[in-house]
Motif scaffolding. Sequence first.
Motif, PDB file in Angstrom:
ATOM      1  N   UNK A   1     124.433  49.777   9.830  1.00  0.00           N
ATOM      2  CA  UNK A   1     123.008  49.502  10.057  1.00  0.00           C
ATOM      3  C   UNK A   1     122.278  49.103   8.775  1.00  0.00           C
ATOM      4  N   UNK A   2     122.676  49.671   7.655  1.00  0.00           N
ATOM      5  CA  UNK A   2     122.009  49.366   6.388  1.00  0.00           C
ATOM      6  C   UNK A   2     122.647  48.182   5.670  1.00  0.00           C
ATOM      7  N   UNK A   3     123.776  47.673   6.198  1.00  0.00           N
ATOM      8  CA  UNK A   3     124.552  46.618   5.543  1.00  0.00           C
ATOM      9  C   UNK A   3     124.726  46.960   4.068  1.00  0.00           C
ATOM     10  N   UNK A   4     125.181  48.189   3.836  1.00  0.00           N
ATOM     11  CA  UNK A   4     125.279  48.687   2.461  1.00  0.00           C
ATOM     12  C   UNK A   4     126.504  49.583   2.305  1.00  0.00           C
ATOM     13  N   UNK A   5     126.975  49.637   1.078  1.00  0.00           N
ATOM     14  CA  UNK A   5     128.034  50.571   0.705  1.00  0.00           C
ATOM     15  C   UNK A   5     127.362  51.827   0.175  1.00  0.00           C
ATOM     16  N   UNK A   6     128.014  52.954   0.347  1.00  0.00           N
ATOM     17  CA  UNK A   6     127.486  54.191  -0.219  1.00  0.00           C
ATOM     18  C   UNK A   6     128.555  54.801  -1.113  1.00  0.00           C
ATOM     19  N   UNK A   7     128.148  55.047  -2.358  1.00  0.00           N
ATOM     20  CA  UNK A   7     129.018  55.625  -3.363  1.00  0.00           C
ATOM     21  C   UNK A   7     128.441  56.975  -3.781  1.00  0.00           C
ATOM     22  N   UNK A   8     129.164  57.672  -4.625  1.00  0.00           N
ATOM     23  CA  UNK A   8     128.669  58.945  -5.139  1.00  0.00           C
ATOM     24  C   UNK A   8     128.424  58.831  -6.637  1.00  0.00           C
ATOM     25  N   UNK A   9     127.358  59.470  -7.064  1.00  0.00           N
ATOM     26  CA  UNK A   9     127.049  59.591  -8.486  1.00  0.00           C
ATOM     27  C   UNK A   9     127.132  61.069  -8.795  1.00  0.00           C
ATOM     28  N   UNK A  10     127.951  61.384  -9.815  1.00  0.00           N
ATOM     29  CA  UNK A  10     128.072  62.792 -10.179  1.00  0.00           C
ATOM     30  C   UNK A  10     128.416  62.957 -11.647  1.00  0.00           C
ATOM     31  N   UNK A  11     128.101  64.131 -12.140  1.00  0.00           N
ATOM     32  CA  UNK A  11     128.388  64.481 -13.525  1.00  0.00           C
ATOM     33  C   UNK A  11     129.843  64.902 -13.631  1.00  0.00           C
ATOM     34  N   UNK A  12     130.557  64.294 -14.583  1.00  0.00           N
ATOM     35  CA  UNK A  12     131.968  64.615 -14.819  1.00  0.00           C
ATOM     36  C   UNK A  12     132.109  65.096 -16.265  1.00  0.00           C
ATOM     37  N   UNK A  13     132.477  66.349 -16.430  1.00  0.00           N
ATOM     38  CA  UNK A  13     132.582  66.919 -17.774  1.00  0.00           C
ATOM     39  C   UNK A  13     133.602  66.165 -18.634  1.00  0.00           C
ATOM     40  N   UNK A  14     134.787  65.784 -18.124  1.00  0.00           N
ATOM     41  CA  UNK A  14     135.703  65.027 -18.995  1.00  0.00           C
ATOM     42  C   UNK A  14     135.102  63.703 -19.480  1.00  0.00           C
TER      43      UNK A  14
ATOM     44  N   UNK B   1     127.069  68.386  -7.942  1.00  0.00           N
ATOM     45  CA  UNK B   1     125.711  67.870  -7.751  1.00  0.00           C
ATOM     46  C   UNK B   1     125.844  66.378  -7.507  1.00  0.00           C
ATOM     47  N   UNK B   2     126.128  66.028  -6.266  1.00  0.00           N
ATOM     48  CA  UNK B   2     126.442  64.654  -5.903  1.00  0.00           C
ATOM     49  C   UNK B   2     125.229  63.981  -5.287  1.00  0.00           C
ATOM     50  N   UNK B   3     124.967  62.774  -5.758  1.00  0.00           N
ATOM     51  CA  UNK B   3     123.877  61.962  -5.223  1.00  0.00           C
ATOM     52  C   UNK B   3     124.470  60.709  -4.582  1.00  0.00           C
ATOM     53  N   UNK B   4     123.909  60.307  -3.458  1.00  0.00           N
ATOM     54  CA  UNK B   4     124.334  59.073  -2.803  1.00  0.00           C
ATOM     55  C   UNK B   4     123.738  57.881  -3.542  1.00  0.00           C
ATOM     56  N   UNK B   5     124.548  56.855  -3.717  1.00  0.00           N
ATOM     57  CA  UNK B   5     124.114  55.597  -4.314  1.00  0.00           C
ATOM     58  C   UNK B   5     124.356  54.505  -3.275  1.00  0.00           C
ATOM     59  N   UNK B   6     123.268  53.901  -2.819  1.00  0.00           N
ATOM     60  CA  UNK B   6     123.340  52.855  -1.797  1.00  0.00           C
ATOM     61  C   UNK B   6     123.269  51.487  -2.464  1.00  0.00           C
ATOM     62  N   UNK B   7     124.198  50.617  -2.087  1.00  0.00           N
ATOM     63  CA  UNK B   7     124.228  49.261  -2.634  1.00  0.00           C
ATOM     64  C   UNK B   7     124.380  48.279  -1.473  1.00  0.00           C
ATOM     65  N   UNK B   8     123.375  47.432  -1.303  1.00  0.00           N
ATOM     66  CA  UNK B   8     123.448  46.403  -0.264  1.00  0.00           C
ATOM     67  C   UNK B   8     124.666  45.518  -0.519  1.00  0.00           C
TER      68      UNK B   8
END
Length: 189
Positions: free
Chosen positions: A49-62, A153-160
């Motif tokens: 419906x959004x014609x978009x990909x959804x990725x995750x943004x998160x903090x990675x200690x390494x 602490x994961x945030x959704x990242x939407x990219x058309x």
Amino acid sequence: MKNLQEEQFYNSKYIKPKRYTYIGKDNKKYTWDFIEAMDSVSVFLYHIQKDAFVFVKQFRIPLWDYQKRCNLQSDELGFSIELCSGLVDKNLTLEEIAIEECIEELGYRPKCVEKIGEFYTGFGSGVNRQFLYFAKIDESDKISNGGGIDGEDIQAVWVKQDEFERFSKNNLVKTPLLEYAYLWFKSKN
């Protein structure tokens, strides 16, 4: 996140340090250190419906540690853009783990996942297999807020879809698997 500090460790349920010694063709003794790591699954998600990909943004200690050691400058040290992913650490099928990760990280339960491929990674530092899946989702698949578990602490990242290439050029801290999955998607559509 508070009180981030490095500590010595000797046992982990996620990785195991290993060392092998061997005699080379030149009859000299050599040592190779690496880690035994768990396999993982990743899912390239496309929201119809959004014609978009959804990725995750998160903090990675390494990643943060690497960027600090290399004196890299960024407003978001340690943050990465990735596919929805998780370790193969449960007694479930790979497809079940992939779906479970989508729920935990983004709150979507895909109706089905399609296997794109499997890859070996980390040949020099610790080999594991990465299983890559694709799933289409829509708002009827939304069952929770996502955000991760166990301190994630994961945030959704939407990219058309039509903005992916610009997004990719502007975001340097991403995995090659994200690019590969996009090229696979583009070849199929």
